[in-house]
Design a protein around this motif. Sequence first.
Motif, PDB file in Angstrom:
ATOM      1  N   ASN A 154       0.821  -1.211   0.000  1.00  0.00           N
ATOM      2  CA  ASN A 154       0.000   0.000   0.000  1.00  0.00           C
ATOM      3  C   ASN A 154       0.853   1.259   0.000  1.00  0.00           C
ATOM      4  N   VAL A 155       1.941   1.266   0.741  1.00  0.00           N
ATOM      5  CA  VAL A 155       2.841   2.425   0.735  1.00  0.00           C
ATOM      6  C   VAL A 155       3.461   2.597  -0.645  1.00  0.00           C
ATOM      7  N   ALA A 156       3.873   1.497  -1.257  1.00  0.00           N
ATOM      8  CA  ALA A 156       4.447   1.578  -2.604  1.00  0.00           C
ATOM      9  C   ALA A 156       3.418   2.083  -3.604  1.00  0.00           C
ATOM     10  N   THR A 157       2.166   1.675  -3.440  1.00  0.00           N
ATOM     11  CA  THR A 157       1.110   2.133  -4.342  1.00  0.00           C
ATOM     12  C   THR A 157       0.918   3.635  -4.248  1.00  0.00           C
ATOM     13  N   PHE A 158       0.982   4.177  -3.051  1.00  0.00           N
ATOM     14  CA  PHE A 158       0.773   5.609  -2.878  1.00  0.00           C
ATOM     15  C   PHE A 158       1.996   6.433  -3.242  1.00  0.00           C
ATOM     16  N   LEU A 159       3.189   5.854  -3.205  1.00  0.00           N
ATOM     17  CA  LEU A 159       4.407   6.637  -3.437  1.00  0.00           C
ATOM     18  C   LEU A 159       4.886   6.655  -4.882  1.00  0.00           C
ATOM     19  N   ILE A 160       4.562   5.642  -5.666  1.00  0.00           N
ATOM     20  CA  ILE A 160       5.078   5.620  -7.038  1.00  0.00           C
ATOM     21  C   ILE A 160       4.339   6.653  -7.889  1.00  0.00           C
TER      22      ILE A 160
ATOM     23  N   LYS B  54      -7.516   9.079 -12.065  1.00  0.00           N
ATOM     24  CA  LYS B  54      -8.253   8.704 -10.850  1.00  0.00           C
ATOM     25  C   LYS B  54      -9.392   7.728 -11.138  1.00  0.00           C
ATOM     26  N   LEU B  55     -10.070   7.913 -12.249  1.00  0.00           N
ATOM     27  CA  LEU B  55     -11.162   7.010 -12.585  1.00  0.00           C
ATOM     28  C   LEU B  55     -10.657   5.580 -12.801  1.00  0.00           C
ATOM     29  N   GLU B  56      -9.533   5.433 -13.477  1.00  0.00           N
ATOM     30  CA  GLU B  56      -8.952   4.102 -13.698  1.00  0.00           C
ATOM     31  C   GLU B  56      -8.506   3.469 -12.387  1.00  0.00           C
ATOM     32  N   ILE B  57      -7.955   4.261 -11.496  1.00  0.00           N
ATOM     33  CA  ILE B  57      -7.524   3.740 -10.197  1.00  0.00           C
ATOM     34  C   ILE B  57      -8.730   3.278  -9.380  1.00  0.00           C
ATOM     35  N   TYR B  58      -9.780   4.102  -9.328  1.00  0.00           N
ATOM     36  CA  TYR B  58     -10.978   3.724  -8.568  1.00  0.00           C
ATOM     37  C   TYR B  58     -11.668   2.516  -9.173  1.00  0.00           C
ATOM     38  N   ALA B  59     -11.794   2.479 -10.485  1.00  0.00           N
ATOM     39  CA  ALA B  59     -12.458   1.346 -11.134  1.00  0.00           C
ATOM     40  C   ALA B  59     -11.669   0.058 -10.925  1.00  0.00           C
ATOM     41  N   THR B  60     -10.353   0.141 -11.052  1.00  0.00           N
ATOM     42  CA  THR B  60      -9.505  -1.026 -10.836  1.00  0.00           C
ATOM     43  C   THR B  60      -9.589  -1.508  -9.393  1.00  0.00           C
ATOM     44  N   SER B  61      -9.546  -0.586  -8.453  1.00  0.00           N
ATOM     45  CA  SER B  61      -9.616  -0.952  -7.035  1.00  0.00           C
ATOM     46  C   SER B  61     -10.963  -1.571  -6.689  1.00  0.00           C
ATOM     47  N   PHE B  62     -12.044  -0.992  -7.204  1.00  0.00           N
ATOM     48  CA  PHE B  62     -13.376  -1.530  -6.929  1.00  0.00           C
ATOM     49  C   PHE B  62     -13.530  -2.926  -7.523  1.00  0.00           C
TER      50      PHE B  62
ATOM     51  N   SER C 214      -4.381  -2.677  -3.973  1.00  0.00           N
ATOM     52  CA  SER C 214      -3.018  -2.150  -4.116  1.00  0.00           C
ATOM     53  C   SER C 214      -2.219  -2.924  -5.158  1.00  0.00           C
ATOM     54  N   ILE C 215      -2.346  -4.221  -5.194  1.00  0.00           N
ATOM     55  CA  ILE C 215      -1.606  -5.019  -6.165  1.00  0.00           C
ATOM     56  C   ILE C 215      -2.098  -4.758  -7.581  1.00  0.00           C
ATOM     57  N   SER C 216      -3.410  -4.616  -7.763  1.00  0.00           N
ATOM     58  CA  SER C 216      -3.918  -4.367  -9.114  1.00  0.00           C
ATOM     59  C   SER C 216      -3.492  -2.994  -9.624  1.00  0.00           C
ATOM     60  N   VAL C 217      -3.485  -1.977  -8.772  1.00  0.00           N
ATOM     61  CA  VAL C 217      -3.031  -0.648  -9.191  1.00  0.00           C
ATOM     62  C   VAL C 217      -1.540  -0.669  -9.489  1.00  0.00           C
TER      63      VAL C 217
END
Length: 92
Positions: A13-19, A25-33, A74-77
Amino acid sequence: MWKLVYLCFGIFNVATFLIPKKLNKLEIYATSFFAFTYGVTVDMILDLHYDFYGYFGEGFQWLGLLAIFLYFPSISVLFLNLYPLESNKRKK
């Protein structure tokens, strides 16, 4: 053992937020959901219905739900963000 699992989830999760993000944003939310709902659905079917496995024991566990919540999005993003989209087929 479960503390090590959650430590790895925290690192993901830290790596996901730092890279730096290539996704909007839409792709990140859709992928996470999608990743979260897919993970919950598959784990509920395999664990609760068929008793194939459980994260930490049989039946429903709150720690298992937390693991799904931390792991799948986090892994999918990370995967989609670091995927070499412009590379040749061999590198993909």
